[in-house]
Design a protein around this motif. Structure first.
Motif, mmCIF file in Angstrom:
data_model
loop_
_atom_site.group_PDB
_atom_site.id
_atom_site.type_symbol
_atom_site.label_atom_id
_atom_site.label_comp_id
_atom_site.label_asym_id
_atom_site.label_seq_id
_atom_site.Cartn_x
_atom_site.Cartn_y
_atom_site.Cartn_z
ATOM 1 N N CYS A 191 0.840 -1.196 0.000
ATOM 2 C CA CYS A 191 0.000 0.000 0.000
ATOM 3 C C CYS A 191 0.876 1.247 0.000
ATOM 4 C CB CYS A 191 -0.903 0.016 1.233
ATOM 5 S SG CYS A 191 0.038 0.086 2.774
ATOM 6 N N THR A 192 0.230 2.380 -0.261
ATOM 7 C CA THR A 192 0.918 3.661 -0.170
ATOM 8 C C THR A 192 0.414 4.342 1.087
ATOM 9 O OG1 THR A 192 1.160 3.812 -2.554
ATOM 10 C CG2 THR A 192 1.301 5.877 -1.326
ATOM 11 N N LYS A 193 1.334 4.671 1.965
ATOM 12 C CA LYS A 193 0.966 5.337 3.218
ATOM 13 C C LYS A 193 2.104 6.240 3.658
ATOM 14 C CE LYS A 193 2.665 1.649 6.218
ATOM 15 N NZ LYS A 193 2.660 1.216 7.581
ATOM 16 N N LEU A 234 6.043 -3.850 6.960
ATOM 17 C CA LEU A 234 6.011 -3.009 5.761
ATOM 18 C C LEU A 234 7.081 -1.923 5.829
ATOM 19 C CD1 LEU A 234 2.167 -2.469 5.215
ATOM 20 C CD2 LEU A 234 3.636 -4.335 4.429
ATOM 21 N N PHE A 235 7.727 -1.695 4.686
ATOM 22 C CA PHE A 235 8.814 -0.715 4.620
ATOM 23 C C PHE A 235 8.733 0.063 3.304
ATOM 24 C CE2 PHE A 235 10.233 -4.275 7.149
ATOM 25 C CZ PHE A 235 10.824 -3.662 8.255
ATOM 26 N N GLN A 294 13.724 -12.539 -3.360
ATOM 27 C CA GLN A 294 12.750 -12.153 -2.336
ATOM 28 C C GLN A 294 13.050 -10.725 -1.883
ATOM 29 O OE1 GLN A 294 13.256 -14.508 1.216
ATOM 30 N NE2 GLN A 294 15.485 -14.239 1.240
ATOM 31 N N VAL A 295 12.000 -10.066 -1.377
ATOM 32 C CA VAL A 295 12.173 -8.719 -0.842
ATOM 33 C C VAL A 295 12.424 -8.830 0.662
ATOM 34 C CG1 VAL A 295 10.971 -6.533 -0.372
ATOM 35 C CG2 VAL A 295 10.846 -7.575 -2.644
ATOM 36 N N LEU A 296 13.502 -8.197 1.108
ATOM 37 C CA LEU A 296 13.833 -8.174 2.535
ATOM 38 C C LEU A 296 14.037 -6.733 2.985
ATOM 39 C CD1 LEU A 296 16.528 -11.011 2.943
ATOM 40 C CD2 LEU A 296 14.077 -11.162 3.427
ATOM 41 N N CYS A 297 13.707 -6.455 4.255
ATOM 42 C CA CYS A 297 14.047 -5.145 4.815
ATOM 43 C C CYS A 297 15.552 -5.170 5.103
ATOM 44 C CB CYS A 297 13.239 -4.860 6.075
ATOM 45 S SG CYS A 297 13.706 -5.858 7.497
ATOM 46 N N LYS A 298 16.122 -4.001 5.346
ATOM 47 C CA LYS A 298 17.579 -3.937 5.548
ATOM 48 C C LYS A 298 18.040 -4.771 6.735
ATOM 49 C CE LYS A 298 18.767 0.181 3.008
ATOM 50 N NZ LYS A 298 19.099 1.615 3.033
ATOM 51 N N ASP A 299 17.273 -4.734 7.829
ATOM 52 C CA ASP A 299 17.678 -5.500 9.014
ATOM 53 C C ASP A 299 17.706 -6.999 8.726
ATOM 54 O OD1 ASP A 299 18.076 -3.272 10.516
ATOM 55 O OD2 ASP A 299 16.223 -3.451 11.688
ATOM 56 N N LYS A 302 5.264 4.368 -1.215
ATOM 57 C CA LYS A 302 4.866 2.974 -1.437
ATOM 58 C C LYS A 302 5.548 2.117 -0.388
ATOM 59 C CE LYS A 302 3.966 3.093 -6.377
ATOM 60 N NZ LYS A 302 4.312 2.563 -7.698
ATOM 61 N N HIS A 303 4.799 1.163 0.148
ATOM 62 C CA HIS A 303 5.373 0.261 1.152
ATOM 63 C C HIS A 303 5.339 -1.188 0.657
ATOM 64 C CE1 HIS A 303 5.340 3.706 3.762
ATOM 65 N NE2 HIS A 303 5.872 3.013 4.752
ATOM 66 N N TYR A 304 6.410 -1.895 1.010
ATOM 67 C CA TYR A 304 6.600 -3.263 0.538
ATOM 68 C C TYR A 304 6.759 -4.186 1.744
ATOM 69 C CZ TYR A 304 7.604 -0.604 -3.649
ATOM 70 O OH TYR A 304 7.508 0.271 -4.688
ATOM 71 N N ARG A 305 6.323 -5.439 1.568
ATOM 72 C CA ARG A 305 6.409 -6.383 2.673
ATOM 73 C C ARG A 305 7.726 -7.159 2.638
ATOM 74 N NH1 ARG A 305 2.558 -7.644 5.950
ATOM 75 N NH2 ARG A 305 0.839 -7.211 4.542
ATOM 76 N N CYS A 306 8.386 -7.181 3.781
ATOM 77 C CA CYS A 306 9.605 -7.979 3.931
ATOM 78 C C CYS A 306 9.186 -9.438 4.014
ATOM 79 C CB CYS A 306 10.354 -7.562 5.195
ATOM 80 S SG CYS A 306 11.711 -8.682 5.614
#
Ligand code: ZN
Length: 127
Positions: free
Chosen positions: A47-49, A69-70, A107-112, A59-63
């Motif tokens: 989603c966009t938040k 969401l990030f 795959q999409v990952l957050c930085k952490d 835009k936010h993406y799921r890790c």
């Protein structure tokens, strides 16, 4: 200065290691334009938040690991299987095949989560 390795024969100003750093970096910038990478990112879009850091809509993406969401700047399209080393001609086919892989290998990952995974791959254990 440490011990100098072999010279790169086509341009002896460079060491062999310097040459392979150059090739890796060229391939990495091609990876940044690889369409499959953007498809994977698009599929992780939720989603966009409001970005809590900037206060702007983003835009936010799921890790794929922590499921949080990030915004785009805080996620990385990760190779599930490491691309491995690229230090000589013999490494090239495997490196290229793994770098420019199919969607299922990304795959999409957050930085952490990405940092934790990289650490584990490098040291064989959790931080
Ligand atoms: Zn995460």
């Amino acid at each position: 200065m440490g011990k100098r390795g072999a010279d790169f024969i086509h341009y002896p100003t460079w060491s062999e290691a310097r040459f392979w750093t150059f090739v890796r970096s060229a391939l990495r910038s091609a990876w940044n334009r690889y369409p499959v990478k953007f498809e994977v990112l698009k599929e992780a879009y939720v989603c966009t938040k409001e970005n809590i850091k900037t206060g702007k809509q983003a835009k936010h993406y799921r890790c794929n690991e922590c499921k949080e969401l990030f915004p785009a700047k805080e996620v990385i399209v990760d190779h599930i299987e490491e691309t491995g080393a690229l230090k000589c001609y013999a490494d090239l086919p495997r490196f290229v095949e793994r770098l420019f892989c199919g969607k299922d290998s990304l795959q999409v990952l957050c930085k952490d989560c990405h940092n934790a995974k990289t650490y584990k791959e490098r040291y064989g254990k959790d931080r």
